[in-house]
Design a protein around this motif. Sequence first.
Motif, PDB file in Angstrom:
ATOM      1  N   ARG A 266       3.580  -1.884  18.161  1.00  0.00           N
ATOM      2  CA  ARG A 266       3.828  -1.042  19.331  1.00  0.00           C
ATOM      3  C   ARG A 266       5.318  -0.749  19.491  1.00  0.00           C
ATOM      4  O   ARG A 266       6.146  -1.504  18.993  1.00  0.00           O
ATOM      5  CB  ARG A 266       3.291  -1.756  20.587  1.00  0.00           C
ATOM      6  CG  ARG A 266       1.837  -2.178  20.501  1.00  0.00           C
ATOM      7  CD  ARG A 266       0.898  -1.000  20.486  1.00  0.00           C
ATOM      8  NE  ARG A 266      -0.505  -1.430  20.409  1.00  0.00           N
ATOM      9  CZ  ARG A 266      -1.524  -0.589  20.272  1.00  0.00           C
ATOM     10  NH1 ARG A 266      -1.305   0.711  20.192  1.00  0.00           N
ATOM     11  NH2 ARG A 266      -2.762  -1.041  20.200  1.00  0.00           N
ATOM     12  N   PRO A 267       5.646   0.336  20.175  1.00  0.00           N
ATOM     13  CA  PRO A 267       4.768   1.203  20.959  1.00  0.00           C
ATOM     14  C   PRO A 267       4.128   2.349  20.174  1.00  0.00           C
ATOM     15  O   PRO A 267       3.241   3.015  20.679  1.00  0.00           O
ATOM     16  CB  PRO A 267       5.699   1.765  22.035  1.00  0.00           C
ATOM     17  CG  PRO A 267       7.032   1.796  21.369  1.00  0.00           C
ATOM     18  CD  PRO A 267       7.073   0.597  20.463  1.00  0.00           C
ATOM     19  N   TYR A 268       4.564   2.570  18.923  1.00  0.00           N
ATOM     20  CA  TYR A 268       4.049   3.698  18.145  1.00  0.00           C
ATOM     21  C   TYR A 268       3.511   3.179  16.813  1.00  0.00           C
ATOM     22  O   TYR A 268       4.253   3.080  15.832  1.00  0.00           O
ATOM     23  CB  TYR A 268       5.157   4.740  17.926  1.00  0.00           C
ATOM     24  CG  TYR A 268       5.726   5.301  19.208  1.00  0.00           C
ATOM     25  CD1 TYR A 268       5.012   6.228  19.955  1.00  0.00           C
ATOM     26  CD2 TYR A 268       6.977   4.893  19.681  1.00  0.00           C
ATOM     27  CE1 TYR A 268       5.526   6.747  21.136  1.00  0.00           C
ATOM     28  CE2 TYR A 268       7.492   5.414  20.863  1.00  0.00           C
ATOM     29  CZ  TYR A 268       6.766   6.333  21.585  1.00  0.00           C
ATOM     30  OH  TYR A 268       7.268   6.840  22.747  1.00  0.00           O
TER      31      TYR A 268
ATOM     32  N   ALA B 271      -0.964   9.497  25.057  1.00  0.00           N
ATOM     33  CA  ALA B 271      -1.797   8.499  24.382  1.00  0.00           C
ATOM     34  C   ALA B 271      -3.222   8.608  24.913  1.00  0.00           C
ATOM     35  O   ALA B 271      -3.437   8.771  26.112  1.00  0.00           O
ATOM     36  CB  ALA B 271      -1.254   7.100  24.640  1.00  0.00           C
TER      37      ALA B 271
ATOM     38  N   GLU C  13       3.347   7.606  16.150  1.00  0.00           N
ATOM     39  CA  GLU C  13       2.795   7.975  17.449  1.00  0.00           C
ATOM     40  C   GLU C  13       1.795   6.936  17.913  1.00  0.00           C
ATOM     41  O   GLU C  13       1.442   6.010  17.173  1.00  0.00           O
ATOM     42  CB  GLU C  13       2.145   9.356  17.390  1.00  0.00           C
ATOM     43  CG  GLU C  13       0.947   9.466  16.465  1.00  0.00           C
ATOM     44  CD  GLU C  13       0.225  10.798  16.626  1.00  0.00           C
ATOM     45  OE1 GLU C  13      -0.365  10.997  17.708  1.00  0.00           O
ATOM     46  OE2 GLU C  13       0.248  11.607  15.682  1.00  0.00           O
ATOM     47  N   SER C  14       1.319   7.106  19.144  1.00  0.00           N
ATOM     48  CA  SER C  14       0.407   6.120  19.724  1.00  0.00           C
ATOM     49  C   SER C  14      -1.043   6.373  19.369  1.00  0.00           C
ATOM     50  O   SER C  14      -1.896   5.510  19.598  1.00  0.00           O
ATOM     51  CB  SER C  14       0.563   6.091  21.250  1.00  0.00           C
ATOM     52  OG  SER C  14       0.392   7.389  21.784  1.00  0.00           O
TER      53      SER C  14
ATOM     54  N   ASN D 210       8.269   2.757  14.158  1.00  0.00           N
ATOM     55  CA  ASN D 210       7.450   2.261  15.266  1.00  0.00           C
ATOM     56  C   ASN D 210       8.216   2.145  16.579  1.00  0.00           C
ATOM     57  O   ASN D 210       7.628   2.210  17.663  1.00  0.00           O
ATOM     58  CB  ASN D 210       6.851   0.896  14.924  1.00  0.00           C
ATOM     59  CG  ASN D 210       6.030   0.901  13.651  1.00  0.00           C
ATOM     60  OD1 ASN D 210       6.419   0.274  12.666  1.00  0.00           O
ATOM     61  ND2 ASN D 210       4.903   1.587  13.652  1.00  0.00           N
TER      62      ASN D 210
END
Length: 273
Positions: A116-118, A199, A96-97, A188
């Motif tokens: 990124r993004p997670y 986020a 997750e972010s 990710n």
Amino acid sequence: MKVITIATDPEHPFLRRLLAPSCEAVGLELVVLTADQKGFRPRDKRACLTDHLTRHVAPDELVVFTDAYDTMFLRGEEYLRSAYAAFSQPVVFSAESNSWPLGSVGLALHRDPPVRPYPYLNSGGFIGPAGDILALCARYPTPPSERFPLLDQLRTHGFDADRLYGPSDQYYWTLVRLLEPDTVGLDNGAVLFENFAPAVTNFCELSRWSSDFRARGRQAPSYRREYARLRTRLQTPSGAAQVHFASSLTKAVVLDLLDEGQLPSWLTEVLPQ
């Protein structure tokens, strides 16, 4: 392959209306382990899961764990196996972010730049052979906070991460993953699991939003903001097998969108009509 979840309320609307029917639609076997609601804590999921794996699942069988009250599946076993095979680690977690629950302290524990993004582990979904999951749980019977000098230093100043976050399964798995990067991978890029929680930069925001929602319900500004955010976010279909609407506010919005007939077709096409 089995999909395993743990529920203290087998009649919870998200489990009954979204998770269970979505698994059936994509051909996944969902095993619901029931637990006593009284005194149940998120870390108790680990004990419940390890007991079931030890007694009922072969060590080499691939299992998927999923949260019960805020997830659903879009793709079945063939996709899961193919996407999982691309990872070098035997156990792969959702990501997750947000660095939750440690917040800024969690950022400092990560030595490598965020991917990124997670970038950060989320314990609401993971996949791996039963034997590998059991081996990790046996190697770390409690959160291995003593292996992190920063947490020891903070403890001398009165910030005891175990006391604050010990009940959190996500806290436990975050520390284990940081110690076992060759065994525990993160999704990710959201090819297996995608997290739709908002986020945040200020880690107190989510708690304030939840308190606002509990106090004022659907009239709360936090609810209206999340309703608008999620409707916009869901315009882009997920390519993952599991989608996760983490946070009490986000899953409440999803259930309302379902009742209103406003969920996008890429989500509802796996649900019974």
